[in-house]
Design an enzyme around this catalytic site. Sequence first.
Site, PDB file in Angstrom:
ATOM      1  N   THR A  94      71.512  54.706  50.800  1.00  0.00           N
ATOM      2  CA  THR A  94      70.447  54.063  51.586  1.00  0.00           C
ATOM      3  C   THR A  94      70.920  52.714  52.142  1.00  0.00           C
ATOM      4  OG1 THR A  94      69.396  52.973  49.690  1.00  0.00           O
ATOM      5  CG2 THR A  94      68.619  55.181  50.240  1.00  0.00           C
ATOM      6  N   ILE A 115      84.930  50.324  39.797  1.00  0.00           N
ATOM      7  CA  ILE A 115      85.524  48.989  39.746  1.00  0.00           C
ATOM      8  C   ILE A 115      86.892  49.062  40.431  1.00  0.00           C
ATOM      9  CG2 ILE A 115      86.428  47.189  38.207  1.00  0.00           C
ATOM     10  CD1 ILE A 115      83.403  47.295  38.017  1.00  0.00           C
ATOM     11  N   LEU A 116      87.163  48.095  41.299  1.00  0.00           N
ATOM     12  CA  LEU A 116      88.462  48.040  41.979  1.00  0.00           C
ATOM     13  C   LEU A 116      89.395  47.129  41.172  1.00  0.00           C
ATOM     14  CD1 LEU A 116      86.947  47.683  45.544  1.00  0.00           C
ATOM     15  CD2 LEU A 116      88.302  49.647  44.737  1.00  0.00           C
ATOM     16  N   ASN A 147      79.866  42.892  48.374  1.00  0.00           N
ATOM     17  CA  ASN A 147      79.174  43.863  47.524  1.00  0.00           C
ATOM     18  C   ASN A 147      77.690  43.520  47.459  1.00  0.00           C
ATOM     19  OD1 ASN A 147      78.884  45.941  45.437  1.00  0.00           O
ATOM     20  ND2 ASN A 147      78.651  44.240  43.990  1.00  0.00           N
ATOM     21  N   HIS A 169      74.467  43.777  44.998  1.00  0.00           N
ATOM     22  CA  HIS A 169      74.122  44.020  43.594  1.00  0.00           C
ATOM     23  C   HIS A 169      72.606  43.866  43.432  1.00  0.00           C
ATOM     24  CE1 HIS A 169      74.716  44.374  39.317  1.00  0.00           C
ATOM     25  NE2 HIS A 169      73.844  43.396  39.177  1.00  0.00           N
ATOM     26  N   GLU A 200      88.235  39.007  41.446  1.00  0.00           N
ATOM     27  CA  GLU A 200      88.714  39.744  40.264  1.00  0.00           C
ATOM     28  C   GLU A 200      87.662  39.837  39.154  1.00  0.00           C
ATOM     29  OE1 GLU A 200      90.432  37.354  42.364  1.00  0.00           O
ATOM     30  OE2 GLU A 200      90.463  36.164  40.532  1.00  0.00           O
ATOM     31  N   ASP A 243      81.193  41.182  39.806  1.00  0.00           N
ATOM     32  CA  ASP A 243      79.990  40.478  40.281  1.00  0.00           C
ATOM     33  C   ASP A 243      80.143  38.951  40.211  1.00  0.00           C
ATOM     34  OD1 ASP A 243      78.676  42.932  40.761  1.00  0.00           O
ATOM     35  OD2 ASP A 243      78.001  43.029  38.688  1.00  0.00           O
ATOM     36  N   GLU A 262      63.828  47.995  49.245  1.00  0.00           N
ATOM     37  CA  GLU A 262      63.000  47.781  50.445  1.00  0.00           C
ATOM     38  C   GLU A 262      62.832  46.298  50.767  1.00  0.00           C
ATOM     39  OE1 GLU A 262      60.109  51.689  49.865  1.00  0.00           O
ATOM     40  OE2 GLU A 262      59.382  49.699  49.286  1.00  0.00           O
ATOM     41  N   GLU A 269      67.522  44.485  49.417  1.00  0.00           N
ATOM     42  CA  GLU A 269      68.867  44.997  49.712  1.00  0.00           C
ATOM     43  C   GLU A 269      69.075  45.390  51.169  1.00  0.00           C
ATOM     44  OE1 GLU A 269      70.625  47.776  46.906  1.00  0.00           O
ATOM     45  OE2 GLU A 269      69.080  47.291  45.460  1.00  0.00           O
TER      46      GLU A 269
HETATM   47  C1  GAR Z   1      71.804  50.091  45.118  1.00  0.00           C
HETATM   48  O1  GAR Z   1      70.647  49.661  44.459  1.00  0.00           O
HETATM   49  C2  GAR Z   1      72.915  49.069  44.924  1.00  0.00           C
HETATM   50  O2  GAR Z   1      72.477  47.753  44.926  1.00  0.00           O
HETATM   51  C3  GAR Z   1      73.443  49.483  43.577  1.00  0.00           C
HETATM   52  O3  GAR Z   1      73.431  50.891  43.584  1.00  0.00           O
HETATM   53  C4  GAR Z   1      72.376  51.352  44.439  1.00  0.00           C
HETATM   54  C5  GAR Z   1      72.971  52.308  45.452  1.00  0.00           C
HETATM   55  O4  GAR Z   1      71.996  52.875  46.282  1.00  0.00           O
HETATM   56  N1  GAR Z   1      74.740  48.920  43.348  1.00  0.00           N
HETATM   57  C6  GAR Z   1      75.162  48.473  42.163  1.00  0.00           C
HETATM   58  O5  GAR Z   1      74.498  48.561  41.155  1.00  0.00           O
HETATM   59  C7  GAR Z   1      76.541  47.838  42.157  1.00  0.00           C
HETATM   60  N2  GAR Z   1      76.789  47.147  40.938  1.00  0.00           N
HETATM   61  P1  GAR Z   1      72.363  53.523  47.693  1.00  0.00           P
HETATM   62  O6  GAR Z   1      73.502  54.532  47.466  1.00  0.00           O
HETATM   63  O7  GAR Z   1      71.093  54.231  48.093  1.00  0.00           O
HETATM   64  O8  GAR Z   1      72.740  52.429  48.639  1.00  0.00           O
END
Ligand code: GAR
Length: 202
Positions: free
Chosen positions: A15, A94-95, A109, A111, A149, A152, A179, A182
Amino acid sequence: MLKARIAVFVSGGGTNLQALLDAEKAGKLPSGEIALVVSNKAGVYALERASAAGVESAVIPKKELGQAEFEKQLVALLEEKQIDLIVLAGFLCILSQEFVKRYPRRIINIHPSLIPAFCGDGYYGLRVHEEALKKGVKVTGATVHFVNEITDGGEILFQKAVEIPDGIDAPALQKLVMEQAEWLLLPMAAEKVSRQIIEDRS
Ligand code: GAR
């Protein structure tokens, strides 16, 4: 003016990828161009979103390849496609430090919490919201940050707070944070860094 070429890394529903694609279409990503979508898993819905938008995609199966070979193939692909900016949009791998060091201030990224709360190793996806509810915090949100490195731990670009309604469960909270925070923050951050990349070039 040449746009920054963006690769979006995904692992699932996508999304946040959709929010980026929609922003580009609406003219809200004038400095960037989504040139590539990369998934570490085959069959995820994010790949369908890429193809519906006419964006090239690739699957590099991390589980089968192992970390080193996965990243070797990733770097080769990013070079071939001349990618300037990597956006982690629900990318749940994780990279390595080696990989991250190759792209200083060129990986961002999203989060789903207000960093430094509920972040770091093991905090991803629904788990973040479960922990926030367990702790009983009244406000959560989302953060977009540069990737370094430390998981988060990179410099914060944008944050937005979301109030937690009484009695909400983790899946509903996840949706609310997407909504209200993000889907707004990630395109804004992609544009900001893309613009910086273009300015640095000239
Ligand atoms: C999102 O909520 C994103 O913030 C989270 O995974 C979900 C992915 O949703 N990411 C993390 O937790 C990274 N540490 P999406 O595939 O629908 O974008």
